[in-house]
Each structure stands twice: as structure tokens, then as C-alpha cells.
Design a protein around this motif. Structure first.
Motif, PDB file in Angstrom:
ATOM      1  N   GLY A 177       0.818  -1.213   0.000  1.00 17.57           N
ATOM      2  CA  GLY A 177       0.000   0.000   0.000  1.00 17.57           C
ATOM      3  C   GLY A 177       0.847   1.256   0.000  1.00 17.57           C
ATOM      4  N   GLU A 178       1.902   1.275   0.791  1.00 16.86           N
ATOM      5  CA  GLU A 178       2.798   2.427   0.813  1.00 16.86           C
ATOM      6  C   GLU A 178       3.506   2.591  -0.527  1.00 16.86           C
ATOM      7  OE1 GLU A 178       3.495   4.786   3.232  1.00 16.86           O
ATOM      8  OE2 GLU A 178       1.692   3.952   4.163  1.00 16.86           O
ATOM      9  N   HIS A 179       3.947   1.496  -1.097  1.00 20.09           N
ATOM     10  CA  HIS A 179       4.651   1.543  -2.387  1.00 20.09           C
ATOM     11  C   HIS A 179       3.701   2.021  -3.479  1.00 20.09           C
ATOM     12  CE1 HIS A 179       7.653   0.528  -5.349  1.00 20.09           C
ATOM     13  NE2 HIS A 179       6.780  -0.217  -5.993  1.00 20.09           N
ATOM     14  N   GLN A 180       2.457   1.590  -3.434  1.00 19.16           N
ATOM     15  CA  GLN A 180       1.480   1.975  -4.437  1.00 19.16           C
ATOM     16  C   GLN A 180       1.141   3.461  -4.315  1.00 19.16           C
ATOM     17  OE1 GLN A 180      -2.177  -0.185  -4.185  1.00 19.16           O
ATOM     18  NE2 GLN A 180      -2.785   0.323  -6.242  1.00 19.16           N
ATOM     19  N   MET A 181       1.053   3.975  -3.086  1.00 27.74           N
ATOM     20  CA  MET A 181       0.727   5.387  -2.901  1.00 27.74           C
ATOM     21  C   MET A 181       1.859   6.285  -3.404  1.00 27.74           C
ATOM     22  SD  MET A 181      -2.273   5.614  -1.727  1.00 27.74           S
ATOM     23  CE  MET A 181      -2.376   7.254  -1.055  1.00 27.74           C
ATOM     24  N   LYS A 182       3.105   5.843  -3.276  1.00 28.57           N
ATOM     25  CA  LYS A 182       4.233   6.652  -3.735  1.00 28.57           C
ATOM     26  C   LYS A 182       4.303   6.698  -5.256  1.00 28.57           C
ATOM     27  CE  LYS A 182       7.086   5.866   0.312  1.00 28.57           C
ATOM     28  NZ  LYS A 182       8.278   5.219   0.855  1.00 28.57           N
ATOM     29  N   ASN A 183       3.864   5.648  -5.931  1.00 30.12           N
ATOM     30  CA  ASN A 183       3.975   5.569  -7.385  1.00 30.12           C
ATOM     31  C   ASN A 183       2.671   5.884  -8.106  1.00 30.12           C
ATOM     32  OD1 ASN A 183       6.630   4.828  -7.141  1.00 30.12           O
ATOM     33  ND2 ASN A 183       6.196   2.643  -7.180  1.00 30.12           N
ATOM     34  N   ALA A 184       1.643   6.267  -7.382  1.00 31.73           N
ATOM     35  CA  ALA A 184       0.356   6.550  -8.000  1.00 31.73           C
ATOM     36  C   ALA A 184       0.414   7.888  -8.741  1.00 31.73           C
ATOM     37  CB  ALA A 184      -0.735   6.593  -6.940  1.00 31.73           C
ATOM     38  N   PRO A 185      -0.263   7.992  -9.888  1.00 35.84           N
ATOM     39  CA  PRO A 185      -0.288   9.272 -10.598  1.00 35.84           C
ATOM     40  C   PRO A 185      -1.122  10.298  -9.822  1.00 35.84           C
ATOM     41  CG  PRO A 185      -1.705   7.697 -11.681  1.00 35.84           C
ATOM     42  CD  PRO A 185      -0.974   6.958 -10.595  1.00 35.84           C
ATOM     43  N   ASP A 186      -0.863  11.543 -10.085  1.00 35.70           N
ATOM     44  CA  ASP A 186      -1.584  12.619  -9.413  1.00 35.70           C
ATOM     45  C   ASP A 186      -3.039  12.616  -9.880  1.00 35.70           C
ATOM     46  OD1 ASP A 186      -2.168  14.844  -7.924  1.00 35.70           O
ATOM     47  OD2 ASP A 186      -1.301  16.267  -9.355  1.00 35.70           O
ATOM     48  N   PRO A 187      -3.997  12.498  -8.978  1.00 41.75           N
ATOM     49  CA  PRO A 187      -5.404  12.435  -9.408  1.00 41.75           C
ATOM     50  C   PRO A 187      -5.921  13.774  -9.910  1.00 41.75           C
ATOM     51  CG  PRO A 187      -5.258  12.414  -7.022  1.00 41.75           C
ATOM     52  CD  PRO A 187      -3.855  12.329  -7.550  1.00 41.75           C
ATOM     53  N   ASN A 188      -5.203  14.861  -9.683  1.00 40.09           N
ATOM     54  CA  ASN A 188      -5.656  16.174 -10.132  1.00 40.09           C
ATOM     55  C   ASN A 188      -5.349  16.432 -11.596  1.00 40.09           C
ATOM     56  OD1 ASN A 188      -6.583  16.766  -7.542  1.00 40.09           O
ATOM     57  ND2 ASN A 188      -4.579  17.520  -6.909  1.00 40.09           N
ATOM     58  N   THR A 189      -4.491  15.638 -12.207  1.00 36.32           N
ATOM     59  CA  THR A 189      -4.187  15.824 -13.621  1.00 36.32           C
ATOM     60  C   THR A 189      -5.259  15.133 -14.442  1.00 36.32           C
ATOM     61  OG1 THR A 189      -2.809  13.845 -13.695  1.00 36.32           O
ATOM     62  CG2 THR A 189      -1.708  15.927 -13.202  1.00 36.32           C
ATOM     63  N   ASN A 190      -5.704  15.817 -15.487  1.00 30.18           N
ATOM     64  CA  ASN A 190      -6.750  15.264 -16.357  1.00 30.18           C
ATOM     65  C   ASN A 190      -6.253  15.340 -17.792  1.00 30.18           C
ATOM     66  OD1 ASN A 190      -9.092  14.180 -17.269  1.00 30.18           O
ATOM     67  ND2 ASN A 190     -10.353  15.980 -16.895  1.00 30.18           N
ATOM     68  N   SER A 191      -5.232  14.607 -18.100  1.00 30.32           N
ATOM     69  CA  SER A 191      -4.635  14.615 -19.416  1.00 30.32           C
ATOM     70  C   SER A 191      -5.015  13.337 -20.154  1.00 30.32           C
ATOM     71  CB  SER A 191      -3.116  14.716 -19.296  1.00 30.32           C
ATOM     72  OG  SER A 191      -2.530  14.606 -20.563  1.00 30.32           O
ATOM     73  N   SER A 192      -5.193  13.434 -21.451  1.00 26.95           N
ATOM     74  CA  SER A 192      -5.564  12.248 -22.229  1.00 26.95           C
ATOM     75  C   SER A 192      -4.428  11.236 -22.277  1.00 26.95           C
ATOM     76  CB  SER A 192      -5.976  12.651 -23.641  1.00 26.95           C
ATOM     77  OG  SER A 192      -4.875  13.233 -24.312  1.00 26.95           O
ATOM     78  N   LYS A 193      -3.186  11.702 -22.164  1.00 23.83           N
ATOM     79  CA  LYS A 193      -2.074  10.763 -22.170  1.00 23.83           C
ATOM     80  C   LYS A 193      -2.003   9.974 -20.867  1.00 23.83           C
ATOM     81  CE  LYS A 193       1.456  13.815 -20.388  1.00 23.83           C
ATOM     82  NZ  LYS A 193       2.754  14.381 -20.562  1.00 23.83           N
ATOM     83  N   ASP A 194      -2.587  10.512 -19.785  1.00 20.23           N
ATOM     84  CA  ASP A 194      -2.618   9.796 -18.513  1.00 20.23           C
ATOM     85  C   ASP A 194      -3.755   8.778 -18.468  1.00 20.23           C
ATOM     86  OD1 ASP A 194      -0.443  11.145 -17.562  1.00 20.23           O
ATOM     87  OD2 ASP A 194      -1.645  12.691 -16.562  1.00 20.23           O
ATOM     88  N   ALA A 195      -4.766   8.959 -19.330  1.00 14.87           N
ATOM     89  CA  ALA A 195      -5.905   8.050 -19.335  1.00 14.87           C
ATOM     90  C   ALA A 195      -5.492   6.743 -20.006  1.00 14.87           C
ATOM     91  CB  ALA A 195      -7.077   8.675 -20.075  1.00 14.87           C
ATOM     92  N   TRP A 196      -5.967   5.636 -19.485  1.00  8.74           N
ATOM     93  CA  TRP A 196      -5.611   4.334 -20.031  1.00  8.74           C
ATOM     94  C   TRP A 196      -6.830   3.431 -19.962  1.00  8.74           C
ATOM     95  CZ3 TRP A 196      -6.238   0.271 -16.695  1.00  8.74           C
ATOM     96  CH2 TRP A 196      -6.310   0.591 -15.348  1.00  8.74           C
ATOM     97  N   GLY A 197      -6.748   2.326 -20.618  1.00  6.47           N
ATOM     98  CA  GLY A 197      -7.819   1.340 -20.561  1.00  6.47           C
ATOM     99  C   GLY A 197      -8.976   1.715 -21.466  1.00  6.47           C
ATOM    100  N   ILE A 198     -10.170   1.598 -20.957  1.00  8.73           N
ATOM    101  CA  ILE A 198     -11.367   1.819 -21.771  1.00  8.73           C
ATOM    102  C   ILE A 198     -11.980   3.186 -21.496  1.00  8.73           C
ATOM    103  CG2 ILE A 198     -11.854  -0.643 -21.964  1.00  8.73           C
ATOM    104  CD1 ILE A 198     -14.017  -0.251 -19.831  1.00  8.73           C
ATOM    105  N   VAL A 199     -11.162   4.128 -21.058  1.00  9.36           N
ATOM    106  CA  VAL A 199     -11.676   5.443 -20.694  1.00  9.36           C
ATOM    107  C   VAL A 199     -12.329   6.133 -21.885  1.00  9.36           C
ATOM    108  CG1 VAL A 199     -10.978   7.735 -19.918  1.00  9.36           C
ATOM    109  CG2 VAL A 199     -10.029   5.713 -18.842  1.00  9.36           C
ATOM    110  N   HIS A 200     -11.735   6.019 -23.067  1.00 10.31           N
ATOM    111  CA  HIS A 200     -12.250   6.728 -24.236  1.00 10.31           C
ATOM    112  C   HIS A 200     -13.171   5.869 -25.088  1.00 10.31           C
ATOM    113  CE1 HIS A 200      -9.673  10.093 -23.349  1.00 10.31           C
ATOM    114  NE2 HIS A 200      -8.637   9.267 -23.237  1.00 10.31           N
ATOM    115  N   ASP A 201     -13.468   4.659 -24.693  1.00  7.31           N
ATOM    116  CA  ASP A 201     -14.359   3.793 -25.456  1.00  7.31           C
ATOM    117  C   ASP A 201     -15.809   4.199 -25.226  1.00  7.31           C
ATOM    118  OD1 ASP A 201     -12.159   2.483 -26.262  1.00  7.31           O
ATOM    119  OD2 ASP A 201     -12.483   0.680 -25.064  1.00  7.31           O
ATOM    120  N   SER A 202     -16.580   4.100 -26.285  1.00  7.47           N
ATOM    121  CA  SER A 202     -18.002   4.402 -26.184  1.00  7.47           C
ATOM    122  C   SER A 202     -18.734   3.214 -25.575  1.00  7.47           C
ATOM    123  CB  SER A 202     -18.569   4.679 -27.570  1.00  7.47           C
ATOM    124  OG  SER A 202     -19.967   4.812 -27.500  1.00  7.47           O
TER     125      SER A 202
END
Length: 66
Positions: A35-60
Motif C-alpha cells: 500500500g505504501e509503495h502503491q501510494m508513492k507511485n500513483a499518478p496525481d489524481p488532479n491531472t486530467n490529461s488524455s495521455k494519462d488516461a488508459w484502458g477503456i476510458v475513451h471507449d463508447s
């Protein structure tokens, strides 16, 4: 039957309790570390960039191949 042939019940119970504490404590330590390791490497939730989006975020949600 000789008493020295088998271990005492309290010794067996003590071994089981110590083993359970070691296993539960070790698992808790590993989960805490993960949990500590994951929190240190997690992306900033305040950024809303399309390059940060992954998976099925842009799928209809509607299948347009019909």
C-alpha cells in the motif's frame, strides 16, 4: 503409554499460536508495504490529461458495429 512419547498440549498450542501470529503479522506487513509503495507511485489524481488516461476510458458504451 509413556508421557515422553508425545509433546505436551500446551507446547503444541503455543507453537500454533506463534505460527499464526507470524503468518498474520507477515501478511499484514506485506500488505502495508504494498500500500505504501502503491501510494508513492500513483499518478496525481488532479491531472486530467488524455495521455494519462488508459484502458477503456475513451471507449463508447454503445457498440457502433451493428
Amino acid at each position: 503409554m509413556d508421557q515422553d512419547d508425545e509433546p505436551n498440549v500446551w507446547l503444541t498450542v503455543l507453537k500454533l499460536v506463534v505460527g499464526a501470529v507470524v503468518i498474520i503479522g507477515g501478511l499484514g506487513l506485506v500488505l502495508w508495504w504494498a500500500g505504501e509503495h502503491q501510494m508513492k507511485n500513483a499518478p496525481d489524481p488532479n491531472t486530467n490529461s488524455s495521455k494519462d488516461a488508459w484502458g477503456i476510458v475513451h471507449d463508447s458504451p454503445v457498440n457502433r458495429k451493428r
